[in-house]
Design an enzyme around this catalytic site. Structure first.
Site, PDB file in Angstrom:
ATOM      1  N   ASN A   1       0.868  -1.173   0.000  1.00 13.43           N
ATOM      2  CA  ASN A   1       0.000   0.000   0.000  1.00 13.43           C
ATOM      3  C   ASN A   1       0.911   1.231   0.000  1.00 13.43           C
ATOM      4  OD1 ASN A   1      -1.766   2.076   0.587  1.00 13.43           O
ATOM      5  ND2 ASN A   1      -2.291   1.358   2.643  1.00 13.43           N
ATOM      6  N   TRP A   2       0.988   1.878  -1.147  1.00 11.04           N
ATOM      7  CA  TRP A   2       1.896   3.033  -1.261  1.00 11.04           C
ATOM      8  C   TRP A   2       1.332   4.290  -0.611  1.00 11.04           C
ATOM      9  CZ3 TRP A   2       4.962   3.354  -6.550  1.00 11.04           C
ATOM     10  CH2 TRP A   2       5.846   2.270  -6.628  1.00 11.04           C
ATOM     11  N   LYS A   3       0.068   4.260  -0.224  1.00 11.83           N
ATOM     12  CA  LYS A   3      -0.571   5.432   0.395  1.00 11.83           C
ATOM     13  C   LYS A   3      -0.347   6.675  -0.495  1.00 11.83           C
ATOM     14  CE  LYS A   3      -0.076   3.122   4.777  1.00 11.83           C
ATOM     15  NZ  LYS A   3       0.115   3.174   6.219  1.00 11.83           N
TER      16      LYS A   3
ATOM     17  N   HIS B   1      -9.326   1.061   5.017  1.00 12.25           N
ATOM     18  CA  HIS B   1      -8.043   1.227   5.723  1.00 12.25           C
ATOM     19  C   HIS B   1      -8.257   2.165   6.913  1.00 12.25           C
ATOM     20  CE1 HIS B   1      -3.955   2.423   6.645  1.00 12.25           C
ATOM     21  NE2 HIS B   1      -3.559   1.324   6.018  1.00 12.25           N
TER      22      HIS B   1
ATOM     23  N   GLU C   1      -6.646   4.556   7.969  1.00 15.77           N
ATOM     24  CA  GLU C   1      -6.430   5.979   7.654  1.00 15.77           C
ATOM     25  C   GLU C   1      -7.652   6.569   6.953  1.00 15.77           C
ATOM     26  OE1 GLU C   1      -2.638   5.418   5.707  1.00 15.77           O
ATOM     27  OE2 GLU C   1      -1.800   4.826   7.643  1.00 15.77           O
TER      28      GLU C   1
ATOM     29  N   GLU D   1      -5.014  -5.094  10.683  1.00 13.80           N
ATOM     30  CA  GLU D   1      -3.966  -4.105  10.901  1.00 13.80           C
ATOM     31  C   GLU D   1      -4.215  -3.339  12.194  1.00 13.80           C
ATOM     32  OE1 GLU D   1      -2.112  -2.853   6.894  1.00 13.80           O
ATOM     33  OE2 GLU D   1      -3.929  -1.688   7.147  1.00 13.80           O
TER      34      GLU D   1
ATOM     35  N   GLY E   1       2.937   2.019  10.741  1.00 13.01           N
ATOM     36  CA  GLY E   1       3.921   3.082  10.581  1.00 13.01           C
ATOM     37  C   GLY E   1       4.686   3.422  11.852  1.00 13.01           C
TER      38      GLY E   1
ATOM     39  N   SER F   1       3.753  -2.374  10.211  1.00 14.35           N
ATOM     40  CA  SER F   1       5.202  -2.466  10.457  1.00 14.35           C
ATOM     41  C   SER F   1       5.821  -3.799  10.039  1.00 14.35           C
ATOM     42  CB  SER F   1       5.512  -2.143  11.920  1.00 14.35           C
ATOM     43  OG  SER F   1       5.162  -0.796  12.201  1.00 14.35           O
TER      44      SER F   1
ATOM     45  N   GLY G   1       2.971  -1.194   4.185  1.00 17.97           N
ATOM     46  CA  GLY G   1       3.027   0.210   3.806  1.00 17.97           C
ATOM     47  C   GLY G   1       4.451   0.617   3.457  1.00 17.97           C
ATOM     48  N   GLY G   2       5.138   1.210   4.428  1.00 14.24           N
ATOM     49  CA  GLY G   2       6.474   1.779   4.206  1.00 14.24           C
ATOM     50  C   GLY G   2       7.444   0.850   3.487  1.00 14.24           C
TER      51      GLY G   2
HETATM   52  P1  PGA Z   1       3.157   0.114   7.527  1.00 17.89           P
HETATM   53  O1  PGA Z   1       1.660   0.343   6.996  1.00 17.89           O
HETATM   54  O2  PGA Z   1       3.651  -1.178   6.909  1.00 17.89           O
HETATM   55  O3  PGA Z   1       3.932   1.315   7.025  1.00 17.89           O
HETATM   56  O4  PGA Z   1       3.097   0.028   9.010  1.00 17.89           O
HETATM   57  C1  PGA Z   1       0.795  -0.747   6.855  1.00 17.89           C
HETATM   58  C2  PGA Z   1      -0.536  -0.286   6.303  1.00 17.89           C
HETATM   59  O5  PGA Z   1      -1.038   0.778   6.705  1.00 17.89           O
HETATM   60  O6  PGA Z   1      -1.127  -0.979   5.446  1.00 17.89           O
END
Ligand code: PGA
Length: 248
Positions: free
Chosen positions: A9-11, A93, A95, A163, A169, A208, A229-230
């Site tokens: 997920n590149w957000k 998600h 967010e 999640e 993050g 993470s 994500g990251g």
């Molecule tokens: P993260 O994000 O791997 O940067 O913790 C995961 C996500 O929000 O899908």
């Protein structure tokens, strides 16, 4: 047997220059035993789909609207994602739930729209730190699961991503026992509601995930992959996570 899924997920990250990461993933994983998915920002879906064409890398959106079309400034529909080459979409998600006030009912309506549009829905759930510390994790996950999923889903058209919000993050992850407890609970709830089909629905862990912790997370029963994500932003980080899932 459920096939592993390594999803990125590149957000709100990435421009045209980032497409070189897809070239690198293609070269590193020409014939993977697991599925690979990258969900870039909407502006990159069409270009990334062109770069990924003919490879094992699938492309997805990060959200879609519940309606087919209409007066919804800034939103995109399931049909638009499909038209741009996407095969999947992340929905609910944390967010989006936090930034855009999305409720379980919204997520369910979006999931229905995604399935109608022929996309695979990756539906996200997760508890806050307060809920975790208050001993409410399974209640929260049970409620989100019940409210966010339509009645007719299959292992082919829907994936769940667990999640924990406090792990996203932050570099913090739950213990292996905590991950196993929630994934076992989700599996049991899916089987209760969907019968045998509940065994076919993949449940990803997210929050993470990194090359250094992926193998121990993937060793947990009922963890069928990860939503990353990251560490999905570069092939250098994401590739070893894909390999860890292949080896699980
Ligand atoms: P993260 O994000 O791997 O940067 O913790 C995961 C996500 O929000 O899908």
């Amino acid at each position: 047997m459920r096939r592993g899924l390594a999803a990125g997920n590149w957000k709100m990250n990435g421009t045209g220059a980032s497409l070189s990461e897809i070239e690198a993933l293609k070269a590193a994983h020409p014939d993977p035993s697991v599925e690979i998915l990258i969900c870039p920002p909407a502006t990159l879906v069409e270009r990334m789909s062109a770069v990924a064409k003919g490879s094992a890398v699938a492309v997805g959106g990060q959200d879609c609207h519940a309606a087919e079309a209409g007066a919804h400034t800034g939103d995109i529909s399931a049909a638009m994602l499909t038209d741009a080459g996407a095969t999947h979409v992340i929905l609910g998600h944390s967010e989006r739930r936090a930034d855009h006030g999305e409720t379980d009912a919204n997520v369910r309506a979006k999931t229905e729209a995604a399935l109608m549009g022929g996309l695979v829905a990756v539906v996200c759930l997760g508890e806050s730190l307060d809920e975790r510390e208050g001993g409410k994790t399974l209640d929260v996950i049970g409620t989100q699961l019940a409210g966010s999923l339509p009645d007719a889903i299959t292992g082919a058209n829907t994936v769940i991503a667990y999640e924990p919000i406090w792990a996203i993050g932050t570099g913090k992850i739950p213990t292996i026992e905590q991950i196993a407890e929630v994934h076992d609970f989700i599996r049991a709830e899916l089987v209760k509601r969907y019968g045998a089909e509940g065994e076919a629905i993949r449940v990803l862990y997210g929050g993470s995930v990194k090359p250094s912790n992926a193998a121990e997370i993937f060793a947990v029963e009922n963890v069928d992959g990860a939503l990353v994500g990251g560490a999905s932003l570069t092939a250098q980080d994401f590739s070893p996570i894909i390999t860890a899932l292949e080896n699980a």
